[in-house]
Design a protein around this motif. Structure first.
Motif, PDB file in Angstrom:
ATOM      1  N   ARG A 316      64.823  45.945 -32.903  1.00 32.88           N
ATOM      2  CA  ARG A 316      65.877  46.785 -32.310  1.00 32.88           C
ATOM      3  C   ARG A 316      66.147  47.950 -33.265  1.00 32.88           C
ATOM      4  NH1 ARG A 316      71.059  43.734 -30.738  1.00 32.88           N
ATOM      5  NH2 ARG A 316      71.261  45.480 -29.306  1.00 32.88           N
ATOM      6  N   PRO A 317      65.193  48.845 -33.389  1.00 30.40           N
ATOM      7  CA  PRO A 317      65.335  49.901 -34.402  1.00 30.40           C
ATOM      8  C   PRO A 317      66.582  50.739 -34.187  1.00 30.40           C
ATOM      9  CG  PRO A 317      63.553  50.390 -32.861  1.00 30.40           C
ATOM     10  CD  PRO A 317      63.976  48.993 -32.590  1.00 30.40           C
ATOM     11  N   GLY A 318      67.372  50.843 -35.251  1.00 31.14           N
ATOM     12  CA  GLY A 318      68.590  51.635 -35.201  1.00 31.14           C
ATOM     13  C   GLY A 318      69.828  50.842 -34.848  1.00 31.14           C
ATOM     14  N   TRP A 319      69.667  49.656 -34.243  1.00 32.81           N
ATOM     15  CA  TRP A 319      70.812  48.834 -33.871  1.00 32.81           C
ATOM     16  C   TRP A 319      71.195  47.916 -35.028  1.00 32.81           C
ATOM     17  CZ3 TRP A 319      73.292  49.261 -29.131  1.00 32.81           C
ATOM     18  CH2 TRP A 319      72.643  50.071 -28.185  1.00 32.81           C
ATOM     19  N   VAL A 320      72.471  47.589 -35.098  1.00 34.77           N
ATOM     20  CA  VAL A 320      72.944  46.681 -36.128  1.00 34.77           C
ATOM     21  C   VAL A 320      72.519  45.259 -35.787  1.00 34.77           C
ATOM     22  CG1 VAL A 320      74.964  45.701 -37.287  1.00 34.77           C
ATOM     23  CG2 VAL A 320      74.927  48.131 -36.673  1.00 34.77           C
ATOM     24  N   VAL A 321      71.873  44.594 -36.751  1.00 36.95           N
ATOM     25  CA  VAL A 321      71.479  43.188 -36.583  1.00 36.95           C
ATOM     26  C   VAL A 321      72.403  42.347 -37.453  1.00 36.95           C
ATOM     27  CG1 VAL A 321      69.618  41.511 -36.797  1.00 36.95           C
ATOM     28  CG2 VAL A 321      69.099  43.890 -36.178  1.00 36.95           C
ATOM     29  N   PRO A 322      73.173  41.431 -36.875  1.00 38.04           N
ATOM     30  CA  PRO A 322      74.119  40.628 -37.651  1.00 38.04           C
ATOM     31  C   PRO A 322      73.423  39.776 -38.708  1.00 38.04           C
ATOM     32  CG  PRO A 322      74.597  40.467 -35.301  1.00 38.04           C
ATOM     33  CD  PRO A 322      73.278  41.163 -35.427  1.00 38.04           C
ATOM     34  N   ARG A 323      74.164  39.478 -39.773  1.00 39.45           N
ATOM     35  CA  ARG A 323      73.603  38.647 -40.837  1.00 39.45           C
ATOM     36  C   ARG A 323      73.156  37.288 -40.307  1.00 39.45           C
ATOM     37  NH1 ARG A 323      77.223  41.818 -43.494  1.00 39.45           N
ATOM     38  NH2 ARG A 323      76.608  42.584 -45.571  1.00 39.45           N
ATOM     39  N   ALA A 324      73.890  36.741 -39.353  1.00 40.03           N
ATOM     40  CA  ALA A 324      73.532  35.427 -38.806  1.00 40.03           C
ATOM     41  C   ALA A 324      72.160  35.483 -38.138  1.00 40.03           C
ATOM     42  CB  ALA A 324      74.588  34.955 -37.809  1.00 40.03           C
ATOM     43  N   ASP A 325      71.861  36.560 -37.428  1.00 39.92           N
ATOM     44  CA  ASP A 325      70.548  36.704 -36.792  1.00 39.92           C
ATOM     45  C   ASP A 325      69.447  36.865 -37.836  1.00 39.92           C
ATOM     46  OD1 ASP A 325      71.897  36.561 -34.421  1.00 39.92           O
ATOM     47  OD2 ASP A 325      71.630  38.668 -33.886  1.00 39.92           O
ATOM     48  N   LEU A 326      69.742  37.617 -38.881  1.00 41.75           N
ATOM     49  CA  LEU A 326      68.764  37.796 -39.942  1.00 41.75           C
ATOM     50  C   LEU A 326      68.530  36.488 -40.695  1.00 41.75           C
ATOM     51  CD1 LEU A 326      69.916  41.265 -41.308  1.00 41.75           C
ATOM     52  CD2 LEU A 326      67.886  40.779 -39.935  1.00 41.75           C
ATOM     53  N   LEU A 327      69.574  35.687 -40.850  1.00 36.40           N
ATOM     54  CA  LEU A 327      69.425  34.397 -41.517  1.00 36.40           C
ATOM     55  C   LEU A 327      68.482  33.497 -40.728  1.00 36.40           C
ATOM     56  CD1 LEU A 327      70.309  32.575 -43.856  1.00 36.40           C
ATOM     57  CD2 LEU A 327      72.207  31.777 -42.417  1.00 36.40           C
ATOM     58  N   ARG A 328      68.619  33.526 -39.407  1.00 36.50           N
ATOM     59  CA  ARG A 328      67.739  32.716 -38.578  1.00 36.50           C
ATOM     60  C   ARG A 328      66.287  33.186 -38.681  1.00 36.50           C
ATOM     61  NH1 ARG A 328      72.334  32.462 -35.147  1.00 36.50           N
ATOM     62  NH2 ARG A 328      71.782  34.421 -34.102  1.00 36.50           N
ATOM     63  N   LEU A 330      64.876  34.255 -41.404  1.00 38.49           N
ATOM     64  CA  LEU A 330      64.323  33.906 -42.707  1.00 38.49           C
ATOM     65  C   LEU A 330      63.741  32.497 -42.675  1.00 38.49           C
ATOM     66  CD1 LEU A 330      66.876  35.187 -45.383  1.00 38.49           C
ATOM     67  CD2 LEU A 330      64.543  35.980 -45.010  1.00 38.49           C
ATOM     68  N   PRO A 331      62.505  32.315 -43.083  1.00 41.89           N
ATOM     69  CA  PRO A 331      61.923  30.962 -43.091  1.00 41.89           C
ATOM     70  C   PRO A 331      62.576  30.083 -44.148  1.00 41.89           C
ATOM     71  CG  PRO A 331      60.425  32.559 -44.104  1.00 41.89           C
ATOM     72  CD  PRO A 331      61.558  33.348 -43.515  1.00 41.89           C
ATOM     73  N   GLY A 332      63.088  28.938 -43.734  1.00 41.71           N
ATOM     74  CA  GLY A 332      63.653  27.950 -44.653  1.00 41.71           C
ATOM     75  C   GLY A 332      64.875  28.396 -45.413  1.00 41.71           C
ATOM     76  N   ALA A 333      65.674  29.296 -44.829  1.00 48.32           N
ATOM     77  CA  ALA A 333      66.828  29.837 -45.561  1.00 48.32           C
ATOM     78  C   ALA A 333      68.062  28.950 -45.461  1.00 48.32           C
ATOM     79  CB  ALA A 333      67.173  31.227 -45.041  1.00 48.32           C
ATOM     80  N   GLY A 334      68.099  28.020 -44.515  1.00 46.40           N
ATOM     81  CA  GLY A 334      69.294  27.195 -44.364  1.00 46.40           C
ATOM     82  C   GLY A 334      70.449  27.977 -43.771  1.00 46.40           C
ATOM     83  N   ARG A 335      71.660  27.734 -44.277  1.00 44.60           N
ATOM     84  CA  ARG A 335      72.857  28.364 -43.704  1.00 44.60           C
ATOM     85  C   ARG A 335      73.548  29.328 -44.663  1.00 44.60           C
ATOM     86  NH1 ARG A 335      75.877  23.310 -40.564  1.00 44.60           N
ATOM     87  NH2 ARG A 335      74.130  22.765 -39.184  1.00 44.60           N
ATOM     88  N   ASP A 336      72.956  29.576 -45.792  1.00 41.91           N
ATOM     89  CA  ASP A 336      73.592  30.422 -46.796  1.00 41.91           C
ATOM     90  C   ASP A 336      73.264  31.887 -46.529  1.00 41.91           C
ATOM     91  OD1 ASP A 336      74.717  31.584 -48.983  1.00 41.91           O
ATOM     92  OD2 ASP A 336      73.440  30.595 -50.474  1.00 41.91           O
ATOM     93  N   GLU A 337      74.267  32.659 -46.063  1.00 42.97           N
ATOM     94  CA  GLU A 337      74.025  34.073 -45.765  1.00 42.97           C
ATOM     95  C   GLU A 337      73.713  34.886 -47.021  1.00 42.97           C
ATOM     96  OE1 GLU A 337      76.842  36.003 -43.319  1.00 42.97           O
ATOM     97  OE2 GLU A 337      76.602  34.628 -41.627  1.00 42.97           O
ATOM     98  N   HIS A 338      73.999  34.290 -48.196  1.00 39.13           N
ATOM     99  CA  HIS A 338      73.653  34.979 -49.435  1.00 39.13           C
ATOM    100  C   HIS A 338      72.135  35.159 -49.533  1.00 39.13           C
ATOM    101  CE1 HIS A 338      73.949  36.359 -53.558  1.00 39.13           C
ATOM    102  NE2 HIS A 338      73.096  35.412 -53.941  1.00 39.13           N
ATOM    103  N   ALA A 339      71.386  34.258 -48.873  1.00 40.68           N
ATOM    104  CA  ALA A 339      69.925  34.381 -48.882  1.00 40.68           C
ATOM    105  C   ALA A 339      69.493  35.684 -48.234  1.00 40.68           C
ATOM    106  CB  ALA A 339      69.294  33.192 -48.169  1.00 40.68           C
ATOM    107  N   VAL A 340      70.244  36.150 -47.234  1.00 37.84           N
ATOM    108  CA  VAL A 340      69.927  37.417 -46.578  1.00 37.84           C
ATOM    109  C   VAL A 340      70.105  38.563 -47.559  1.00 37.84           C
ATOM    110  CG1 VAL A 340      70.572  39.017 -44.737  1.00 37.84           C
ATOM    111  CG2 VAL A 340      70.521  36.550 -44.295  1.00 37.84           C
ATOM    112  N   GLU A 341      71.200  38.543 -48.300  1.00 43.16           N
ATOM    113  CA  GLU A 341      71.470  39.621 -49.254  1.00 43.16           C
ATOM    114  C   GLU A 341      70.396  39.674 -50.339  1.00 43.16           C
ATOM    115  OE1 GLU A 341      75.395  39.033 -50.711  1.00 43.16           O
ATOM    116  OE2 GLU A 341      76.322  39.085 -48.711  1.00 43.16           O
ATOM    117  N   THR A 342      69.992  38.485 -50.821  1.00 42.48           N
ATOM    118  CA  THR A 342      68.969  38.437 -51.867  1.00 42.48           C
ATOM    119  C   THR A 342      67.639  38.977 -51.347  1.00 42.48           C
ATOM    120  OG1 THR A 342      70.026  36.505 -52.873  1.00 42.48           O
ATOM    121  CG2 THR A 342      67.718  36.925 -53.444  1.00 42.48           C
TER     122      THR A 342
END
Length: 380
Positions: A316-328, A330-342
């Motif tokens: 979705r180029p240009g659209w805001v993607v929520p951190r929760a969607d980005l967390l999903r 990530l392979p094997g990221a679990g539930r820690d949204e800090h993994a998205v930031e890293t």
């Protein structure tokens, strides 16, 4: 990193090779064009030089010369002549073949036939067994005895068509395909397909495709594998016969017009770079490529977690993607949204242009697509 004058057509892509024969040649062709190659022979060839079936078939043909002999592969034809020599039947077999109408499927088989001191009577331009069958049926086979050198797997449709038309068909099983002794590379290839770590998988024989599917079934992962091949991972076959095991399971495949390794590699060079179109982002031209990104014609390798985030943003180029969607994503990221930031911090570093991705406070991230590039409005 590679700059524009050194970018190769397959830079940034990872390609699986399932071939047992000529795998090194195919791998070298792909690597010269920039690809990473993961080789996992999905089968092995077992010669039948000591096999009673081949010996019996050879003796039967010498005792009763066939009307037609169909040679299907160069390696198989050479193996047959070599086995007959070992049994002391080499000269008798050559006389038998010389007395029959000899059909050779393709230039490599023609070369093997001529190297044996024989001359083929006909060879199809397409290198296709379908064209061989068409010619045989057009010329009429009723009451004729046809010897068919099998090429590693049975050809039931081919044989049944000849028998229905009145021919007597003699199978000549020169070698057979078997699963590899070491299944580790195949299992790792399956894992790579399921993880979308490969951009394409090449198949140069129908038995290799069938063997890969069978191994995935043994692991209980065949449906997952089929889903990946129907979508994210491109299956490229050397020809339509090779594609049959995949197409029978509703997997769309591509194959070159000429059924050779060179055209297969060229097809990959044409297909893979065009699967993801360029985007204008923050004044840069950006194109996603497997495990790397072209940023203004400079190839930037990106770690797997970063590519997962970037693909989620690029959907979705240009659209805001929520951190929760980005967390999903990530392979094997679990539930820690800090993994998205890293992962996002590492992605920006890898891209070498932090402005490509914007942080939208308390909401998520978006690609900073240039509005003038495509005329869309975004909810930034």
């Amino acid at each position: 990193m590679r700059t524009a004058d050194r970018i190769k057509p397959l830079d940034g892509f990872t390609i699986g090779v399932t071939a047992a024969r000529r795998a090194e040649e195919l791998g070298a062709l792909l690597e010269r064009r920039g690809a990473r190659v993961q080789h996992a022979p999905a089968l092995r060839i077992v010669p039948l030089s000591d096999d009673d079936l081949l010996l019996d078939a050879t003796r039967g043909l010498i005792d009763r010369v066939p009307d037609i002999v169909v040679a299907t592969t160069a390696i198989g034809f050479r193996g047959w002549i070599s086995a007959a020599d070992g049994w002391g039947l080499g000269d008798d077999l050559l006389r038998t073949l010389d007395a029959a109408e000899l059909l050779a499927r393709g230039p490599k088989v023609r070369g093997a036939v001529r190297a044996a001191g024989l001359t083929e009577d006909w060879s199809p331009a397409s290198e296709s067994m379908a064209e061989v069958l068409e010619r045989l049926l057009e010329h009429g086979v009723a009451g004729r005895r046809i010897a068919l050198q099998l090429h590693g797997e049975p050809l039931p449709g081919f044989i049944e068509s000849l028998r229905e038309a009145g021919a007597e068909v003699v199978d000549v099983p020169v070698y057979r395909w078997m699963p590899p002794i070491d299944l580790g590379p195949v299992d790792r290839l399956i894992d790579a397909v399921l993880g979308r770590h490969l951009d394409a998988v090449t198949f140069t024989s129908a038995p290799a495709a069938a063997s890969l599917l069978e191994r995935a079934a043994e692991l209980g992962r065949q449906e997952e594998l089929l889903d990946a091949l129907r979508g994210d991972v491109l299956p490229i076959c050397v020809g339509p016969v090779t594609a049959l095991p995949l197409q029978s399971r509703a997997v769309p495949t591509r194959h070159p017009e000429r059924f050779r390794l060179g055209p297969l590699v060229q097809l990959l060079c044409d297909e893979l770079p065009n699967r993801s179109g360029p985007l204008r982002v923050a004044g840069y031209t950006v194109q996603l490529r497997g495990h790397a990104v072209l940023v203004d014609d400079e190839l930037r390798p990106v770690p797997p977690a970063g590519m997962a985030l970037l693909r989620a943003l690029a959907r979705r180029p240009g659209w805001v993607v929520p951190r929760a969607d980005l967390l999903r994503a990530l392979p094997g990221a679990g539930r820690d949204e800090h993994a998205v930031e890293t992962a996002m911090a590492r992605l920006r570093t890898a891209l070498g242009a932090p402005r490509l991705i914007q942080t939208v406070v308390k909401r998520g991230y978006r690609l900073a697509v240039d509005p003038a590039a495509d005329g869309h409005k975004y909810d930034a």
